[in-house]
Design an enzyme around this catalytic site. Structure first.
Site, mmCIF file in Angstrom:
data_model
loop_
_atom_site.group_PDB
_atom_site.id
_atom_site.type_symbol
_atom_site.label_atom_id
_atom_site.label_comp_id
_atom_site.label_asym_id
_atom_site.label_seq_id
_atom_site.Cartn_x
_atom_site.Cartn_y
_atom_site.Cartn_z
ATOM 1 N N ARG A 47 0.867 -1.185 0.000
ATOM 2 C CA ARG A 47 0.000 0.000 0.000
ATOM 3 C C ARG A 47 0.901 1.231 0.000
ATOM 4 O O ARG A 47 2.113 1.134 0.119
ATOM 5 C CB ARG A 47 -1.023 -0.011 1.152
ATOM 6 C CG ARG A 47 -0.629 -0.565 2.464
ATOM 7 C CD ARG A 47 0.476 0.149 3.164
ATOM 8 N NE ARG A 47 0.180 1.571 3.340
ATOM 9 C CZ ARG A 47 1.075 2.503 3.581
ATOM 10 N NH1 ARG A 47 2.373 2.187 3.692
ATOM 11 N NH2 ARG A 47 0.754 3.771 3.722
ATOM 12 N N ARG A 89 -7.409 -0.225 -6.740
ATOM 13 C CA ARG A 89 -7.686 0.889 -5.819
ATOM 14 C C ARG A 89 -7.862 2.165 -6.660
ATOM 15 O O ARG A 89 -7.070 2.411 -7.569
ATOM 16 C CB ARG A 89 -6.549 1.052 -4.793
ATOM 17 C CG ARG A 89 -6.407 -0.174 -3.884
ATOM 18 C CD ARG A 89 -5.507 0.108 -2.691
ATOM 19 N NE ARG A 89 -6.162 0.961 -1.730
ATOM 20 C CZ ARG A 89 -5.529 1.521 -0.685
ATOM 21 N NH1 ARG A 89 -4.233 1.315 -0.514
ATOM 22 N NH2 ARG A 89 -6.177 2.286 0.174
ATOM 23 N N ASP A 237 -1.926 11.009 -2.181
ATOM 24 C CA ASP A 237 -2.326 9.962 -3.135
ATOM 25 C C ASP A 237 -2.664 10.538 -4.502
ATOM 26 O O ASP A 237 -2.575 9.854 -5.518
ATOM 27 C CB ASP A 237 -3.517 9.177 -2.595
ATOM 28 C CG ASP A 237 -3.061 8.263 -1.474
ATOM 29 O OD1 ASP A 237 -2.917 8.744 -0.338
ATOM 30 O OD2 ASP A 237 -2.788 7.083 -1.770
ATOM 31 N N ASN A 247 -5.385 12.517 0.432
ATOM 32 C CA ASN A 247 -4.464 11.706 1.242
ATOM 33 C C ASN A 247 -5.294 10.967 2.289
ATOM 34 O O ASN A 247 -6.518 11.124 2.365
ATOM 35 C CB ASN A 247 -3.386 12.579 1.886
ATOM 36 C CG ASN A 247 -2.291 11.748 2.522
ATOM 37 O OD1 ASN A 247 -1.756 10.832 1.895
ATOM 38 N ND2 ASN A 247 -1.959 12.014 3.779
ATOM 39 N N LYS A 248 -4.647 10.161 3.073
ATOM 40 C CA LYS A 248 -5.317 9.315 4.063
ATOM 41 C C LYS A 248 -6.348 10.101 4.872
ATOM 42 O O LYS A 248 -6.076 11.221 5.295
ATOM 43 C CB LYS A 248 -4.251 8.709 4.988
ATOM 44 C CG LYS A 248 -4.763 7.785 6.079
ATOM 45 C CD LYS A 248 -5.673 6.673 5.562
ATOM 46 C CE LYS A 248 -5.031 5.836 4.495
ATOM 47 N NZ LYS A 248 -6.044 5.027 3.738
HETATM 48 O O1 MRU Z 1 -4.523 3.391 2.187
HETATM 49 P P1 MRU Z 1 -3.041 3.553 2.095
HETATM 50 O O2 MRU Z 1 -2.297 3.004 3.253
HETATM 51 O O3 MRU Z 1 -2.503 3.085 0.770
HETATM 52 O O4 MRU Z 1 -2.860 5.142 2.131
HETATM 53 C C1 MRU Z 1 -1.575 5.681 2.068
HETATM 54 C C2 MRU Z 1 -1.554 7.144 2.185
HETATM 55 O O5 MRU Z 1 -2.566 7.803 2.298
HETATM 56 C C3 MRU Z 1 -0.211 7.792 2.058
HETATM 57 O O6 MRU Z 1 -0.148 8.952 2.828
HETATM 58 C C4 MRU Z 1 0.021 8.162 0.592
HETATM 59 O O7 MRU Z 1 -0.206 7.065 -0.229
HETATM 60 C C5 MRU Z 1 1.380 8.694 0.348
HETATM 61 S S1 MRU Z 1 2.607 7.443 0.425
HETATM 62 C C6 MRU Z 1 4.088 8.134 0.037
#
Ligand code: MRU
Length: 345
Positions: A47, A89, A237, A247-248
């Site tokens: 991920r 995704r 993202d 982002n998350k």
């Molecule tokens: O759901 P995930 O764990 O894939 O989400 C990851 C994030 O939101 C990260 O902050 C993002 O991908 C940047 S990683 C360099």
């Protein structure tokens, strides 16, 4: 350096550090075809935006090498392999960027020969991986100039070596600052529901001896208000041409807190995370995940059976809340009008 996505030419397989097991177990899984890679992305064994792009690029190479795909003409097989990987995704643009990049090179160079096509795809996947590490190092180099000796910064989710081909984006800033001899502290948000902060960022930082402290997500507000945080850095993202950042989930409230309290809020991301084909946040598809991710924590049920749940995996932060975007091409500040397309083209 942690290598979460590594290709083995002897066995023709992709080895992924299974991030669902961390920090308790450090085990890897092997993928031998595009189906296994797609499954690993969906189940989040791998991920993080850049890392899933790298994994998908290798997934195409594995798919083209797999005899199961040799029954139909190359172009048709290539399309269906790419379609499968792209359906894993929806939010991180690095996934689609990497798939398109590999597809384009294979189409341009491979003709109808599967062996040649697999070799071309593999070479491109290696290049994407190597470039990602280099981009993270450059992000670190630029970002470290923003972190002053003695400061305390906060980060959310995991934008580290585990989420990239290595070194990390947000965590790359910390790695570079330490390489420059700076002393600083880091607060790590646990990042519910899947706890990427507690499980992954804490694991990376703790094992590398950073001065890092884990907090629950709902503790960030009072720390920021009480002047205990001088900067916040997160990954991304997808970033639109006008600087809206997906982002998350939980990133947006942190940015609001930062603005309200006058704390700089930085986003660290490589060029591959920008989607210049769109302008605004509402054009980004936000992934919604399984409701049991909220009803359960670490396999333990914490809510009634069938309790209605809302579980978006990402949120969008508007540009007016972002102090600067740290990229491999330099620091973008302020974020308005044409500043992003001027640097990322
Ligand atoms: O759901 P995930 O764990 O894939 O989400 C990851 C994030 O939101 C990260 O902050 C993002 O991908 C940047 S990683 C360099």
């Amino acid at each position: 350096m942690i290598d979460a996505v590594s290709y083995h030419s002897d066995s023709g397989s992709l080895e992924l550090l299974d991030q669902t097991l961390l920090p308790v177990e450090t085990k890897t899984v092997r993928c031998h075809n595009e189906h296994e890679v797609a499954h690993a992305i969906v189940t989040m064994k791998v991920r993080g935006a850049p890392a899933i792009g790298v994994a998908a690029a290798y997934g195409i190479a594995l798919g083209l090498a797999s005899p199961a795909n040799h029954q139909t003409p190359l172009e048709q097989s290539l399309e269906s392999i790419c379609k499968l990987l792209a359906a894993t995704r929806p939010t991180a643009v690095n996934l689609f960027w990497a798939i398109e990049r590999v597809k384009k090179v294979v189409k341009a160079q491979a003709g109808s020969d599967f062996t040649a096509a697999a070799a071309i795809a593999l070479k491109e996947a290696h290049a994407i991986k190597a470039e990602d590490i280099e981009m993270c190092r450059r992000i670190g180099h630029f970002g470290a100039t923003l972190l002053k000796d003695g400061e305390t910064w906060l980060t959310h989710c995991n934008a580290g070596a585990l989420a990239t081909a290595g070194y990390g984006t947000a965590l790359g800033v910390f790695r570079a600052a330490r390489e420059q001899g700076k002393k600083f502290k880091i607060f790590v948000d646990e990042t519910r529901p899947l706890l990427q902060g507690a499980r992954l960022t804490a694991w990376e930082l703790f094992h590398e001896g950073f001065d890092a402290t884990l907090i629950c997500d709902n503790m960030a507000g009072s720390l920021i208000r009480d002047d205990k945080v001088q900067g916040i850095v997160v990954g991304a993202d997808r970033i639109t041409a006008k600087g809206f950042v997906a982002n998350k989930i939980g990133t947006y409230p942190l940015a609001v807190l930062a603005k309200y309290n006058g704390v700089p809020f930085y986003v660290a991301a490589p060029a591959s995370t920008f989607d210049l084909s769109i302008n605004y946040g509402n054009e980004i598809k936000i992934e919604e995940r399984d409701h049991n991710e909220v009803r359960f924590v670490g396999g333990v049920q914490v809510a009634p059976d069938n309790m209605p749940v809302y579980n978006p995996a990402f949120d969008v932060t508007p540009p007016e809340l972002i102090t600067a975007i740290i990229t491999d091409r330099g620091i973008i500040r302020p974020i308005y009008g044409e500043t992003i397309p001027e640097i990322i083209s």
